[in-house]
Motif scaffolding. Structure first.
Motif, mmCIF file in Angstrom:
data_model
loop_
_atom_site.group_PDB
_atom_site.id
_atom_site.type_symbol
_atom_site.label_atom_id
_atom_site.label_comp_id
_atom_site.label_asym_id
_atom_site.label_seq_id
_atom_site.Cartn_x
_atom_site.Cartn_y
_atom_site.Cartn_z
ATOM 1 N N VAL A 273 13.673 1.470 7.382
ATOM 2 C CA VAL A 273 13.879 0.425 6.371
ATOM 3 C C VAL A 273 12.882 0.672 5.239
ATOM 4 O O VAL A 273 11.672 0.519 5.440
ATOM 5 N N PRO A 274 13.368 1.069 4.070
ATOM 6 C CA PRO A 274 12.415 1.302 2.988
ATOM 7 C C PRO A 274 11.863 -0.016 2.463
ATOM 8 O O PRO A 274 12.523 -1.046 2.557
ATOM 9 N N GLY A 275 10.657 0.018 1.939
ATOM 10 C CA GLY A 275 10.103 -1.192 1.328
ATOM 11 C C GLY A 275 8.628 -1.357 1.622
ATOM 12 O O GLY A 275 8.048 -0.649 2.442
ATOM 13 N N VAL A 276 8.057 -2.337 0.943
ATOM 14 C CA VAL A 276 6.633 -2.611 1.096
ATOM 15 C C VAL A 276 6.414 -3.571 2.272
ATOM 16 O O VAL A 276 7.366 -4.096 2.864
ATOM 17 N N VAL A 277 5.144 -3.770 2.605
ATOM 18 C CA VAL A 277 4.749 -4.654 3.710
ATOM 19 C C VAL A 277 3.857 -5.753 3.143
ATOM 20 O O VAL A 277 3.017 -5.484 2.276
ATOM 21 N N LEU A 278 4.077 -6.981 3.614
ATOM 22 C CA LEU A 278 3.241 -8.104 3.181
ATOM 23 C C LEU A 278 2.477 -8.674 4.364
ATOM 24 O O LEU A 278 3.076 -8.919 5.421
ATOM 25 N N GLU A 279 1.185 -8.885 4.168
ATOM 26 C CA GLU A 279 0.344 -9.510 5.199
ATOM 27 C C GLU A 279 -0.054 -10.885 4.669
ATOM 28 O O GLU A 279 -0.823 -10.981 3.697
ATOM 29 N N LEU A 280 0.487 -11.946 5.272
ATOM 30 C CA LEU A 280 0.164 -13.310 4.839
ATOM 31 C C LEU A 280 -0.976 -13.823 5.710
ATOM 32 O O LEU A 280 -0.762 -14.134 6.889
ATOM 33 N N GLY A 281 -2.187 -13.871 5.157
ATOM 34 C CA GLY A 281 -3.357 -14.309 5.916
ATOM 35 C C GLY A 281 -4.230 -13.119 6.287
ATOM 36 O O GLY A 281 -4.107 -12.560 7.368
ATOM 37 N N ARG B 89 2.702 3.333 3.974
ATOM 38 C CA ARG B 89 3.377 2.122 3.464
ATOM 39 C C ARG B 89 2.430 1.381 2.532
ATOM 40 O O ARG B 89 1.235 1.246 2.835
ATOM 41 N N GLU B 90 2.995 0.865 1.458
ATOM 42 C CA GLU B 90 2.184 0.029 0.584
ATOM 43 C C GLU B 90 2.091 -1.358 1.202
ATOM 44 O O GLU B 90 3.124 -1.951 1.532
ATOM 45 N N ILE B 91 0.879 -1.862 1.370
ATOM 46 C CA ILE B 91 0.676 -3.175 2.008
ATOM 47 C C ILE B 91 -0.001 -4.114 1.007
ATOM 48 O O ILE B 91 -1.081 -3.798 0.483
ATOM 49 N N PHE B 92 0.630 -5.263 0.770
ATOM 50 C CA PHE B 92 0.048 -6.290 -0.090
ATOM 51 C C PHE B 92 -0.434 -7.440 0.786
ATOM 52 O O PHE B 92 0.272 -7.853 1.718
ATOM 53 N N VAL B 93 -1.613 -7.937 0.451
ATOM 54 C CA VAL B 93 -2.271 -8.932 1.291
ATOM 55 C C VAL B 93 -2.415 -10.250 0.531
ATOM 56 O O VAL B 93 -2.757 -10.248 -0.653
ATOM 57 N N PHE B 94 -2.135 -11.343 1.238
ATOM 58 C CA PHE B 94 -2.208 -12.672 0.626
ATOM 59 C C PHE B 94 -3.269 -13.498 1.345
ATOM 60 O O PHE B 94 -3.300 -13.540 2.581
ATOM 61 N N GLN C 16 12.933 -6.089 -1.439
ATOM 62 C CA GLN C 16 12.146 -4.845 -1.398
ATOM 63 C C GLN C 16 11.086 -4.853 -0.303
ATOM 64 O O GLN C 16 10.192 -4.007 -0.300
ATOM 65 N N VAL C 17 11.151 -5.825 0.600
ATOM 66 C CA VAL C 17 10.085 -5.931 1.611
ATOM 67 C C VAL C 17 10.657 -5.585 2.982
ATOM 68 O O VAL C 17 11.630 -6.189 3.449
ATOM 69 N N ALA C 18 10.031 -4.606 3.624
ATOM 70 C CA ALA C 18 10.500 -4.158 4.942
ATOM 71 C C ALA C 18 9.913 -5.005 6.067
ATOM 72 O O ALA C 18 10.551 -5.208 7.100
ATOM 73 N N LEU C 19 8.685 -5.480 5.872
ATOM 74 C CA LEU C 19 8.012 -6.258 6.924
ATOM 75 C C LEU C 19 7.086 -7.292 6.305
ATOM 76 O O LEU C 19 6.308 -6.971 5.399
ATOM 77 N N ILE C 20 7.211 -8.513 6.798
ATOM 78 C CA ILE C 20 6.253 -9.568 6.454
ATOM 79 C C ILE C 20 5.576 -9.973 7.747
ATOM 80 O O ILE C 20 6.252 -10.334 8.722
ATOM 81 N N HIS C 21 4.241 -9.895 7.772
ATOM 82 C CA HIS C 21 3.514 -10.445 8.918
ATOM 83 C C HIS C 21 2.837 -11.717 8.458
ATOM 84 O O HIS C 21 2.004 -11.704 7.543
ATOM 85 N N GLY D 154 15.086 -5.931 7.177
ATOM 86 C CA GLY D 154 13.657 -6.275 7.109
ATOM 87 C C GLY D 154 13.286 -7.325 8.147
ATOM 88 O O GLY D 154 14.121 -8.104 8.605
ATOM 89 N N LEU D 155 12.009 -7.310 8.516
ATOM 90 C CA LEU D 155 11.523 -8.170 9.607
ATOM 91 C C LEU D 155 10.466 -9.154 9.135
ATOM 92 O O LEU D 155 9.667 -8.835 8.240
ATOM 93 N N VAL D 156 10.450 -10.316 9.791
ATOM 94 C CA VAL D 156 9.325 -11.247 9.655
ATOM 95 C C VAL D 156 8.742 -11.437 11.048
ATOM 96 O O VAL D 156 9.458 -11.835 11.977
ATOM 97 N N VAL D 157 7.481 -11.110 11.188
ATOM 98 C CA VAL D 157 6.761 -11.270 12.454
ATOM 99 C C VAL D 157 5.681 -12.308 12.186
ATOM 100 O O VAL D 157 4.949 -12.187 11.207
ATOM 101 N N SER D 158 5.592 -13.345 13.034
ATOM 102 C CA SER D 158 4.668 -14.421 12.656
ATOM 103 C C SER D 158 4.105 -15.197 13.845
ATOM 104 O O SER D 158 4.709 -15.238 14.920
#
Ligand SMILES: C[S@@+](CC[C@H](N)C(=O)[O-])C[C@H]1O[C@@H](n2cnc3c(N)ncnc32)[C@H](O)[C@@H]1O
Length: 161
Positions: free
Chosen positions: A28-36, A53-58, A94-99, A129-133
């Motif tokens: 799955v192409p796309g960026v990764v988001l880390e929430l927290g 993978r490009e990872i953006f952090v919040f 555009q997001v492959a994974l959100i944690h 794309g996945l959301v793991v939480s």
């Protein structure tokens, strides 16, 4: 169950789910988001299991261990309720994974935050794309998944677009 035991169960589930997610998004192409970001432990793990993978952090602010900090371009700082809608405009499908690791000591505030944040994630997810939480997030357009390693339902959460 002691708080120590419950903490260990939670981080074991977190580790198993993140490892499974890395396998599932291989194609799955796309960026990764880390929430927290917090201390940066799960961010550090994501960097390790998702090289390239490009990872953006919040988070509200950077308070992580110095070895586990993103560069300024990958740190989206402020309240989730403002930074996530901005990211949704920036990363449509555009997001492959959100944690999401958003829980705090305040159960009611955490549940309210989860209810607010969940619908904001939907427009960002790439197909597959996945959301793991750590919290149950009812993200429109996603299907709940069974957890890996026979983990009991509700120990952690995984949904897929
Ligand atoms: C459980 S900690 C994350 C732990 C981290 N994943 C780790 O492995 O070290 C939750 C983080 O979410 C952040 N957070 C909670 N609510 C937030 C909000 N509304 N906006 C921005 N950040 C928030 C907190 O500042 C905290 O750092």
């Amino acid at each position: 169950m002691s708080r120590l035991h419950s903490f260990i169960q939670r981080v074991q589930a977190q580790l198993a789910c993140l490892d499974e997610a890395a396998r599932l998004i291989k194609d799955v192409p796309g960026v990764v988001l880390e929430l927290g970001l917090g201390n940066g432990r799960t961010y550090d793990h994501l960097r390790e299991i998702l090289p390239g993978r490009e990872i953006f952090v919040f988070d509200r602010e950077i308070a992580a261990h110095p070895d586990s900090r993103p560069d300024a371009a990958h740190a989206l700082l402020g309240d989730f309720r403002e930074t996530i809608p901005a990211a949704a405009k920036r990363f449509p499908k555009q997001v492959a994974l959100i944690h999401g690791d958003i829980g705090s000591g305040n159960k009611e505030a955490t549940l309210a935050l989860a209810r607010t944040v969940a619908p904001m994630l939907a427009p960002m997810l790439a197909p597959g794309g996945l959301v793991v939480s750590d919290q149950k997030l009812d993200v429109p357009g996603t299907t709940p998944m069974k957890l890996p390693q026979n983990l009991p339902e509700g120990r952690y959460y995984m949904v897929r677009a």
